[in-house]
Motif scaffolding. Structure first.
Motif, PDB file in Angstrom:
ATOM      1  N   ALA A  26    -104.791  43.577 -18.057  1.00 33.77           N
ATOM      2  CA  ALA A  26    -104.138  44.748 -17.847  1.00 33.77           C
ATOM      3  C   ALA A  26    -103.161  45.422 -18.984  1.00 33.77           C
ATOM      4  O   ALA A  26    -102.809  46.108 -19.647  1.00 33.77           O
ATOM      5  N   ASP A  27    -102.035  44.345 -18.957  1.00 36.12           N
ATOM      6  CA  ASP A  27    -101.209  44.747 -20.079  1.00 36.12           C
ATOM      7  C   ASP A  27    -101.665  44.979 -21.397  1.00 36.12           C
ATOM      8  O   ASP A  27    -100.892  45.697 -22.218  1.00 36.12           O
ATOM      9  N   LEU A  28    -102.819  43.904 -21.873  1.00 38.69           N
ATOM     10  CA  LEU A  28    -102.918  43.278 -23.235  1.00 38.69           C
ATOM     11  C   LEU A  28    -104.333  45.031 -23.346  1.00 38.69           C
ATOM     12  O   LEU A  28    -104.937  45.267 -24.414  1.00 38.69           O
ATOM     13  N   TYR A  29    -105.151  45.508 -22.087  1.00 36.87           N
ATOM     14  CA  TYR A  29    -105.817  46.632 -22.163  1.00 36.87           C
ATOM     15  C   TYR A  29    -104.564  48.107 -22.286  1.00 36.87           C
ATOM     16  O   TYR A  29    -105.424  48.580 -23.400  1.00 36.87           O
ATOM     17  N   THR A  30    -103.676  47.629 -22.080  1.00 35.66           N
ATOM     18  CA  THR A  30    -102.853  48.649 -21.963  1.00 35.66           C
ATOM     19  C   THR A  30    -103.235  48.924 -23.873  1.00 35.66           C
ATOM     20  O   THR A  30    -102.348  50.296 -24.390  1.00 35.66           O
ATOM     21  N   VAL A  31    -102.587  48.159 -24.602  1.00 27.82           N
ATOM     22  CA  VAL A  31    -101.610  47.990 -25.682  1.00 27.82           C
ATOM     23  C   VAL A  31    -103.163  48.803 -26.982  1.00 27.82           C
ATOM     24  O   VAL A  31    -103.296  49.203 -27.316  1.00 27.82           O
ATOM     25  N   ILE A  32    -104.263  48.344 -25.969  1.00 28.60           N
ATOM     26  CA  ILE A  32    -105.396  48.677 -26.645  1.00 28.60           C
ATOM     27  C   ILE A  32    -106.244  49.685 -26.464  1.00 28.60           C
ATOM     28  O   ILE A  32    -106.274  51.077 -27.531  1.00 28.60           O
ATOM     29  N   GLN A  33    -105.212  50.667 -25.401  1.00 30.07           N
ATOM     30  CA  GLN A  33    -106.005  52.256 -25.741  1.00 30.07           C
ATOM     31  C   GLN A  33    -104.281  52.887 -26.067  1.00 30.07           C
ATOM     32  O   GLN A  33    -104.802  54.467 -26.273  1.00 30.07           O
ATOM     33  N   ALA A  34    -103.167  52.644 -25.725  1.00 29.77           N
ATOM     34  CA  ALA A  34    -102.767  53.027 -27.273  1.00 29.77           C
ATOM     35  C   ALA A  34    -102.605  53.396 -28.583  1.00 29.77           C
ATOM     36  O   ALA A  34    -102.507  54.037 -28.398  1.00 29.77           O
ATOM     37  N   ARG A  35    -102.891  52.011 -28.943  1.00 28.34           N
ATOM     38  CA  ARG A  35    -104.000  51.948 -30.115  1.00 28.34           C
ATOM     39  C   ARG A  35    -105.237  53.123 -30.512  1.00 28.34           C
ATOM     40  O   ARG A  35    -105.315  54.184 -31.591  1.00 28.34           O
ATOM     41  N   LYS A  36    -105.197  53.349 -29.162  1.00 27.30           N
ATOM     42  CA  LYS A  36    -106.858  53.974 -29.269  1.00 27.30           C
ATOM     43  C   LYS A  36    -106.221  55.358 -29.459  1.00 27.30           C
ATOM     44  O   LYS A  36    -106.662  56.681 -30.065  1.00 27.30           O
ATOM     45  N   CYS A  37    -105.126  55.736 -28.005  1.00 31.84           N
ATOM     46  CA  CYS A  37    -105.056  56.987 -27.881  1.00 31.84           C
ATOM     47  C   CYS A  37    -104.080  57.566 -28.668  1.00 31.84           C
ATOM     48  O   CYS A  37    -104.067  58.814 -30.116  1.00 31.84           O
ATOM     49  N   GLU A  38    -103.630  56.904 -29.970  1.00 37.79           N
ATOM     50  CA  GLU A  38    -102.578  57.634 -30.754  1.00 37.79           C
ATOM     51  C   GLU A  38    -103.555  57.808 -32.115  1.00 37.79           C
ATOM     52  O   GLU A  38    -103.049  58.691 -33.170  1.00 37.79           O
ATOM     53  N   ALA A  39    -104.635  56.699 -32.743  1.00 40.93           N
ATOM     54  CA  ALA A  39    -105.499  56.494 -33.602  1.00 40.93           C
ATOM     55  C   ALA A  39    -105.906  58.561 -33.691  1.00 40.93           C
ATOM     56  O   ALA A  39    -106.410  59.397 -34.558  1.00 40.93           O
ATOM     57  N   ALA A  40    -106.583  58.724 -32.199  1.00 38.83           N
ATOM     58  CA  ALA A  40    -107.145  59.928 -31.956  1.00 38.83           C
ATOM     59  C   ALA A  40    -106.350  61.025 -32.118  1.00 38.83           C
ATOM     60  O   ALA A  40    -106.598  62.105 -32.497  1.00 38.83           O
ATOM     61  N   SER A  41    -105.257  60.875 -31.686  1.00 38.02           N
ATOM     62  CA  SER A  41    -104.296  62.276 -31.755  1.00 38.02           C
ATOM     63  C   SER A  41    -104.096  62.067 -33.588  1.00 38.02           C
ATOM     64  O   SER A  41    -103.029  62.980 -33.706  1.00 38.02           O
ATOM     65  N   SER A  42    -104.291  61.420 -33.890  1.00 42.57           N
ATOM     66  CA  SER A  42    -103.428  61.442 -35.603  1.00 42.57           C
ATOM     67  C   SER A  42    -104.276  62.485 -36.292  1.00 42.57           C
ATOM     68  O   SER A  42    -105.539  61.937 -36.675  1.00 42.57           O
ATOM     69  N   LYS A  43    -103.332  62.430 -37.467  1.00 39.79           N
ATOM     70  CA  LYS A  43    -104.057  63.482 -38.185  1.00 39.79           C
ATOM     71  C   LYS A  43    -104.906  62.533 -39.399  1.00 39.79           C
ATOM     72  O   LYS A  43    -106.239  63.307 -40.130  1.00 39.79           O
ATOM     73  N   SER A  44    -104.909  61.580 -39.467  1.00 43.06           N
ATOM     74  CA  SER A  44    -105.499  60.579 -40.803  1.00 43.06           C
ATOM     75  C   SER A  44    -106.620  60.326 -39.755  1.00 43.06           C
ATOM     76  O   SER A  44    -106.716  60.227 -38.647  1.00 43.06           O
ATOM     77  N   LEU A  45    -107.297  59.656 -40.803  1.00 43.52           N
ATOM     78  CA  LEU A  45    -108.569  58.766 -40.032  1.00 43.52           C
ATOM     79  C   LEU A  45    -108.328  57.277 -39.350  1.00 43.52           C
ATOM     80  O   LEU A  45    -109.404  57.288 -38.135  1.00 43.52           O
ATOM     81  N   LYS A  46    -106.663  56.725 -39.486  1.00 43.02           N
ATOM     82  CA  LYS A  46    -106.659  55.482 -39.137  1.00 43.02           C
ATOM     83  C   LYS A  46    -105.339  56.138 -38.962  1.00 43.02           C
ATOM     84  O   LYS A  46    -104.250  56.663 -39.944  1.00 43.02           O
ATOM     85  N   SER A  47    -105.178  55.747 -37.644  1.00 41.30           N
ATOM     86  CA  SER A  47    -103.244  55.363 -37.153  1.00 41.30           C
ATOM     87  C   SER A  47    -102.851  54.643 -38.443  1.00 41.30           C
ATOM     88  O   SER A  47    -102.642  53.388 -38.545  1.00 41.30           O
ATOM     89  N   GLN A  48    -101.821  54.485 -39.006  1.00 41.32           N
ATOM     90  CA  GLN A  48    -100.537  54.215 -39.356  1.00 41.32           C
ATOM     91  C   GLN A  48    -100.094  52.961 -38.986  1.00 41.32           C
ATOM     92  O   GLN A  48     -99.790  51.587 -39.091  1.00 41.32           O
ATOM     93  N   ARG A  49     -99.554  52.908 -37.669  1.00 42.94           N
ATOM     94  CA  ARG A  49     -98.504  52.302 -36.455  1.00 42.94           C
ATOM     95  C   ARG A  49     -99.827  50.943 -35.818  1.00 42.94           C
ATOM     96  O   ARG A  49    -101.039  50.752 -35.655  1.00 42.94           O
ATOM     97  N   CYS A  50     -99.321  49.904 -36.078  1.00 45.87           N
ATOM     98  CA  CYS A  50     -99.822  48.774 -36.255  1.00 45.87           C
ATOM     99  C   CYS A  50     -99.797  48.531 -34.931  1.00 45.87           C
ATOM    100  O   CYS A  50     -98.223  48.342 -34.188  1.00 45.87           O
ATOM    101  N   TRP A  51    -100.640  48.249 -33.788  1.00 46.52           N
ATOM    102  CA  TRP A  51     -99.794  47.726 -32.274  1.00 46.52           C
ATOM    103  C   TRP A  51    -100.207  46.149 -32.244  1.00 46.52           C
ATOM    104  O   TRP A  51    -101.836  46.294 -32.253  1.00 46.52           O
ATOM    105  N   ILE A  52     -99.791  45.661 -31.595  1.00 47.06           N
ATOM    106  CA  ILE A  52     -99.662  44.224 -31.547  1.00 47.06           C
ATOM    107  C   ILE A  52     -99.341  44.041 -29.799  1.00 47.06           C
ATOM    108  O   ILE A  52     -98.087  44.306 -29.080  1.00 47.06           O
ATOM    109  N   GLY A  53    -100.646  43.082 -28.667  1.00 42.53           N
ATOM    110  CA  GLY A  53    -100.619  42.451 -27.622  1.00 42.53           C
ATOM    111  C   GLY A  53     -99.839  41.275 -27.452  1.00 42.53           C
ATOM    112  O   GLY A  53    -100.858  40.213 -28.063  1.00 42.53           O
ATOM    113  N   VAL A  54     -98.721  40.671 -27.543  1.00 39.25           N
ATOM    114  CA  VAL A  54     -98.475  39.413 -26.997  1.00 39.25           C
ATOM    115  C   VAL A  54     -99.025  38.859 -25.175  1.00 39.25           C
ATOM    116  O   VAL A  54     -98.498  39.943 -24.659  1.00 39.25           O
TER     117      VAL A  54
END
Length: 289
Positions: free
Chosen positions: A208-236
């Motif tokens: 669940a912790d790692l799925y949360t990272v995936i969902q955060a990445r998707k959420c930020e990418a969807a809200s980003s004005k660019s086609l691709k989010s600039q931030r790198c999201w990493i699950g450890v």
């Protein structure tokens, strides 16, 4: 304020990362299931892991309830020739009563002075480790599905941290919903005035912790004005102590964390050193280009 450069923001889960909950939360979970099945079924650590590997049972109260339901449903299936299968509505399991029983085991029966299993949780992280991250210019905080009282107990009373950044159960929906992680990141950005595209590492011990990272990445990418989010999201991923009893258990659990998106896996959180963080960020950033 001037935005500062940092190799990464690091957000930690608490249970299984900061403290060993094998003899506390998990013991209380097993006690609860055993109690509400009339002593007929006590889940093993493997049973609990199997449930949590589904990725949606981060809340141990809900996990307890689910195991009780599944036990009676299985009994109904086995005895279907003798009686109708028991449905969840027919069981009339009171969630508040279940939570109260769980807490009586985990915290104890005295609401002011806790005497339950929480008092004996081994620490998996020392304050010196966090001091090392701070010295390296790496902002850190916590996002946990534990209650604020439980999380504060270990962070403030056991580790001696002074008002650490914490997003707890009461502050956000349960994982893998990314709301809490995104809130922790936003607060770290504001508190330390870091660049908004600074990489984020979330450190957890469950699928669940790692799925949360995936969902955060998707959420930020969807809200980003660019086609691709600039931030790198990493699950450890961190291997909790209870799965490190045998190599077979460790390997199986590590495989599950990798399949859920872990970029790296450690047997203890303090192995995620500032050097490791920089290497991990460099590797993940280059691979995403």
């Amino acid at each position: 304020m001037v935005e500062q450069s940092s190799p990464s923001l690091v957000v930690f889960d608490i249970d299984g990362v900061v403290r060993d909950v094998g003899g506390s939360y998990r013991r209380a979970l097993a006690d609860t299931v055993e109690h509400f099945t009339g002593g007929a079924y006590r889940p093993t650590p493997e049973d609990i892991d199997k449930l949590k590997l589904e990725g949606i049972w981060n809340n141990d109260w809900e996990a307890s309830q689910e195991l009780v339901y599944r036990y009676f449903e299985a009994q109904g299936t086995k005895q279907s020739q003798e009686r109708d299968t028991a449905t969840r509505s027919q069981l009339q399991l009171n969630y508040d009563t279940l939570v109260a029983f769980f807490q009586s085991r985990y915290r104890g029966t005295d609401p002011e002075n806790w005497t339950g299993y929480i008092c004996d949780e081994p620490l998996l992280m020392q304050p010196s480790y966090l001091e090392e991250l701070t010295a390296a210019g790496i902002p850190w905080g916590f996002f946990s599905g534990a209650t604020r009282g439980s999380a504060t107990y270990v962070l403030s009373k056991r580790l001696g941290l002074k008002s650490p950044l914490l997003i707890a159960m009461e502050d956000a929906p349960g994982k893998p919903d990314p709301t809490g992680l995104l809130a922790a990141v936003q607060q770290l950005e504001q508190q330390f005035s870091v660049n908004p595209d600074t990489p984020v590492i979330y450190v957890g011990d469950t699928v669940a912790d790692l799925y949360t990272v995936i969902q955060a990445r998707k959420c930020e990418a969807a809200s980003s004005k660019s086609l691709k989010s600039q931030r790198c999201w990493i699950g450890v991923g961190i291997l909790p102590p209870h799965v490190q009893k045998t190599q077979e258990q460790s390997d199986a659990y590590a495989d599950a964390l990798k399949a859920a998106g872990a970029a790296a896996i450690f047997s203890n959180v303090q192995q995620l050193t500032p050097v490791q963080i920089r290497q991990l960020v460099d590797s993940e950033s280059s691979s995403s280009v």
